[in-house]
Enzyme design. Structure first.
Site, PDB file in Angstrom:
ATOM      1  N   GLU A   1       0.007  -9.396  -0.887  1.00  0.00           N
ATOM      2  CA  GLU A   1      -1.439  -9.689  -0.845  1.00  0.00           C
ATOM      3  C   GLU A   1      -2.032  -9.678  -2.262  1.00  0.00           C
ATOM      4  O   GLU A   1      -2.908 -10.479  -2.586  1.00  0.00           O
ATOM      5  CB  GLU A   1      -2.146  -8.681   0.064  1.00  0.00           C
TER       6      GLU A   1
ATOM      7  N   GLY B   1       0.834  -5.144   0.897  1.00  0.00           N
ATOM      8  CA  GLY B   1      -0.200  -5.221  -0.129  1.00  0.00           C
ATOM      9  C   GLY B   1       0.326  -5.828  -1.421  1.00  0.00           C
ATOM     10  O   GLY B   1      -0.437  -6.406  -2.203  1.00  0.00           O
TER      11      GLY B   1
ATOM     12  N   ALA C   1       0.857  -1.198   0.000  1.00  0.00           N
ATOM     13  CA  ALA C   1       0.000   0.000   0.000  1.00  0.00           C
ATOM     14  C   ALA C   1       0.886   1.238   0.000  1.00  0.00           C
ATOM     15  O   ALA C   1       2.017   1.197   0.498  1.00  0.00           O
ATOM     16  CB  ALA C   1      -0.874  -0.009   1.247  1.00  0.00           C
TER      17      ALA C   1
END
Ligand SMILES: C/C=C(\C)C(=O)SCCNC(=O)CCNC(=O)[C@H](O)C(C)(C)COP(=O)(O)OP(=O)(O)OC[C@H]1O[C@@H](n2cnc3c(N)ncnc32)[C@H](O)[C@@H]1OP(=O)(O)O
Length: 715
Positions: free
Chosen positions: A103, A100, A61
């Site tokens: 992910e 992220g 992120a």
């Protein structure tokens, strides 16, 4: 952005483009959604590959967006859209897949990694948890114990370990995108039912409760008050016990608590602060971006005691050629053996061969004639260091940088021993020098910007976070420690015990309280410095020095031979010299009582708040003085030094960040209160900069530099 292209006619390639680490900003997230939609709508496209530009898959992120208004699609639906795709999606992982980024890869159906790639879920280090379904997908993919390890520590794994754990499907030494395209074409058309991780059951554990209890105990012990590791365990437990959709809900709830916590703010501040210190500046106006470092290929270390050995190891491990000098033959042999052992153990851990050949050992200082830079690491004694600097000036070739490893001696005084003081800087390493991340690079008034740039660059090469600071007694770290330790001593005089003071400081999050830390470092070290400064007057334990309150308690312990752990007694008692288990010492308690009686001091009840405020606020006050004097360029420098060098709890950001969190007005008020009660303690008198900041409306920490600039311009 995320760029969509077609290769080989039937492969849709999505390239994340957001330098420097292809973080998942709002634009990137939107780009992924649009590209996936487009690829699924193109009948010729049989499969997709997602990669990152410039050899970096994705750093997670975009941390810079945290705390700002959310725009663009959230991560979870983006990853669900990928997972739900009817065409296979392959992640081509080069460089990094973190947070992220990993992910995102877990949302894909397959993962191909380059052998040099690093993968991990480091959200915990930012005070968060992998809340883009990572806490729910990873345990389903690799099992609870392995997922707990990765998620609660945030550690990065190599591609090889990721393959072994089952995180990736293939590792390649060649072009990762090519390998991923080839792989994607080979699986195109196959069923994806068994490839959607969110549909996997979490592997069962017969001893589930015991595993989670042990994990919780482990993180509580290591966390020193940090809440994110605990939430990580709770989130993984949800993955192990709840259906995926409910687990996601739990992940979201836990994340909401963390996201708004002061701890996440502190840890994210700390992340950026560690990067900001690389952009150093000096009061002269010299800066990181206008000062070119000289490349260092060969260095010398003079003095192979504990520090010199660690520095030698650090340099050799970074691939530098090192001349290691110790004038006493016997100590040289011992050092050689010790350094080789350290290199061998380090190499074994990293699975490489030990760089023993990078070091040549010598008992003759003349052998350093051809090095680019010398780090003198002899005993902390000015006269000895001066002698070594004079010898170095005679034997080194012109232009050799002369650095001194000192924890507080005057760099300028030392520089005056050489014909080229501009080549002299301090390099304050922290023990153990090959392990500790912090390096204080100390410039004197005559150090050249190039010398500073070179020392800063060398620090980076050997894996340190280097902070450039000005020359003053104790530099930044030890100078701030001095009022903190004085307060701890004064509290004993007034009625506290070492155990109580340490308990309060350890509950705050320090790895060790002031007294346990002093016992570990050795009480004689400070005693020697105080003696050299003329503060110790044997047989006269007067409590005033130069009109200010002074506590001779530490000196009195040293006079009794109580130097701390190494002698088996100090502020605590130990089973034997060298033992690390500190026990309250009845002798010390009676000694304190006798001391108070002798000086007419009446013990009073001291509470938790007073210990914390007097120790921390006096330290913080010194930090403001350091900023006011321009010894540190900004609060981030001080905070990085304290988090990396002095075990200040990372989740509290550092002393200056903590002051900002507490509120500058409050810090000022409490300092005023304590100074009124102790007018003979100047370190409790609020400094000018703190008053100025409060008068300017207590701006947030990122705006302090503006006020500091104004203060400097008025001087
Ligand atoms: C919920 C939360 C979710 C889903 C998350 O993903 S949280 C983010 C998880 N990711 C991370 O924690 C990775 C953080 N970054 C790093 O560990 C390192 O930067 C790196 C390993 C990716 C690269 O290391 P290195 O090569 O040494 O470079 P720097 O660390 O100096 O970084 C270079 C600049 O990139 C900026 N950066 C790095 N990561 C991010 C990020 N995720 N978002 C925004 N910016 C990032 C970093 O700040 C450096 O820029 P400057 O600060 O120097 O301007």
């Amino acid at each position: 952005m995320a760029q969509y292209t077609r290769i080989s006619g039937s492969v849709g390639l999505i390239t994340l483009k957001n330098p420097p680490v292809n973080a998942l900003s709002a634009v990137v997230r939107q780009g992924i959604v649009d590209s996936v939609e487009r690829a699924l709508g193109e009948p010729e496209v049989k499969c997709l590959v997602i990669c990152g530009q410039s050899g970096k898959f994705c750093g997670g992120a975009d941390i810079r967006e945290f705390g700002k208004k959310m725009t663009g699609p959230p991560l979870i639906p983006v990853f669900h859209a990928i997972e739900a795709a009817a065409k296979p999606v392959v992640a081509a992982i080069e460089g990094i897949a973190l947070g992220g980024g990993l992910e995102l890869a877990l949302g894909c159906h397959y993962r191909i990694a380059h052998s040099k790639a690093k993968l991990g879920l480091p959200e915990v280090t930012l005070g968060l948890l992998p809340a883009a379904a990572g806490s729910q997908r990873l345990p389903r993919l690799i099992g609870v114990p392995a997922a707990l390890d990765l998620i609660t520590t945030g550690r990065h794994v190599t591609a090889a370990e990721a393959l072994q754990l089952g995180i990736v499907d293939q590792v390649t030494d060649h072009n990762t995108v090519d390998a991923a395209v080839k792989f994607a074409l080979s699986v195109a058309g196959q069923s994806l039912d068994a490839r959607r991780i969110s549909t996997f059951p979490c592997p069962r554990l017969s001893n589930l409760d015991a595993v989670f209890e042990a994990a919780m105990q482990k993180v509580r012990q290591a966390a020193r008050g940090a809440i994110a590791p605990i939430a990580c365990v709770q989130a993984v437990r949800a993955a192990a016990t709840l259906p995926y959709a409910q687990g996601l809900e739990r992940e979201k709830e836990l994340m909401a608590t963390l996201f708004t916590s002061g701890q996440a703010r502190a840890l994210q501040y700390s992340f950026f602060a560690q990067r900001a210190v690389g952009r150093w500046s000096m009061p002269s106006g010299a800066r990181w971006d206008t000062s070119k470092p000289k490349p260092i290929r060969k260095a010398a270390v003079i003095g192979l005691g504990t520090m010199g050995r660690g520095i030698t190891v650090g340099l050799a491990q970074a691939g530098l050629s090192v001349v290691a000098v110790e004038t006493q033959e016997k100590q040289l042999m011992e050092a050689k053996q010790a350094v080789s052992g350290m290199l061998e153990r380090g190499a074994k851990k990293r699975g490489v061969s030990p760089p023993l050949g990078n070091i040549s050992y010598s008992s003759n200082i003349k052998t350093v004639g051809d090095v680019d830079l010398v780090i003198e690491a002899v005993f902390e004694d000015m006269a000895l260091k001066k002698e070594v600097f004079q010898q170095l000036s005679a034997v080194c070739r012109p232009g050799t940088f002369l650095c001194t490893n000192t924890s507080g001696l005057d760099i300028d005084d030392l520089a005056s021993q050489t014909p080229n003081p501009e080549l002299v800087v301090g390099m304050h390493f922290f023990a153990p020098a090959h392990v500790m991340k912090l390096l204080e690079v100390v410039y004197g008034p005559r150090s050249s910007p190039q010398a500073v740039a070179t020392a800063m660059q060398l620090g980076k090469v050997i894996g340190k976070v280097s902070v450039a600071v000005g020359n003053c007694q104790g530099f930044v770290g030890n100078r701030m420690l001095s009022p903190y330790l004085s307060q701890a001593n004064f509290l004993l005089e007034e009625g506290a015990t070492p155990e109580f003071v340490d308990q309060v400081l350890e509950e705050f999050g320090f790895a060790m309280g002031a007294f346990r830390m002093s016992d570990l470092s050795g009480l004689d070290v400070g005693w020697r410095v105080r003696k050299a400064a003329g503060l110790v007057v044997p047989g006269q334990p007067a409590r005033m020095r130069q009109g200010c309150r002074y506590s001779p308690l530490g000196d009195l312990l040293c006079e009794q031979g109580r130097f701390g752990q190494k002698t088996g007694s100090g502020w605590y008692q130990y089973d034997k010299p060298g033992s690390r288990v500190a026990k309250p010492d009845p002798w010390l308690h009676s000694f304190l009582e006798e001391y108070r009686t002798r000086h007419g001091l009446v013990a009073r009840r001291i509470d938790h708040q007073e210990v914390l405020e007097r120790c921390l606020y006096s330290l913080i006050n010194e930090g403001f003085r350091i900023l006011e004097e321009g010894i540190a360029a900004g609060p981030e420098d001080i905070d990085v030094i304290y988090v990396l060098g002095y075990s200040w709890p990372r989740h509290r950001g550092g002393p200056m960040f903590y002051a900002d969190m507490v509120g500058l007005t409050r810090v000022l008020e409490r300092l005023e209160f304590y100074h009124q009660a102790h007018p003979d303690v100047p370190s409790l008198q609020p400094c000018n900069l703190l008053r100025k900041l409060v008068a300017s409306g207590s701006p947030p920490i990122h705006r302090w530099r503006e006020v500091i600039k104004k203060v400097h311009s008025q001087l």
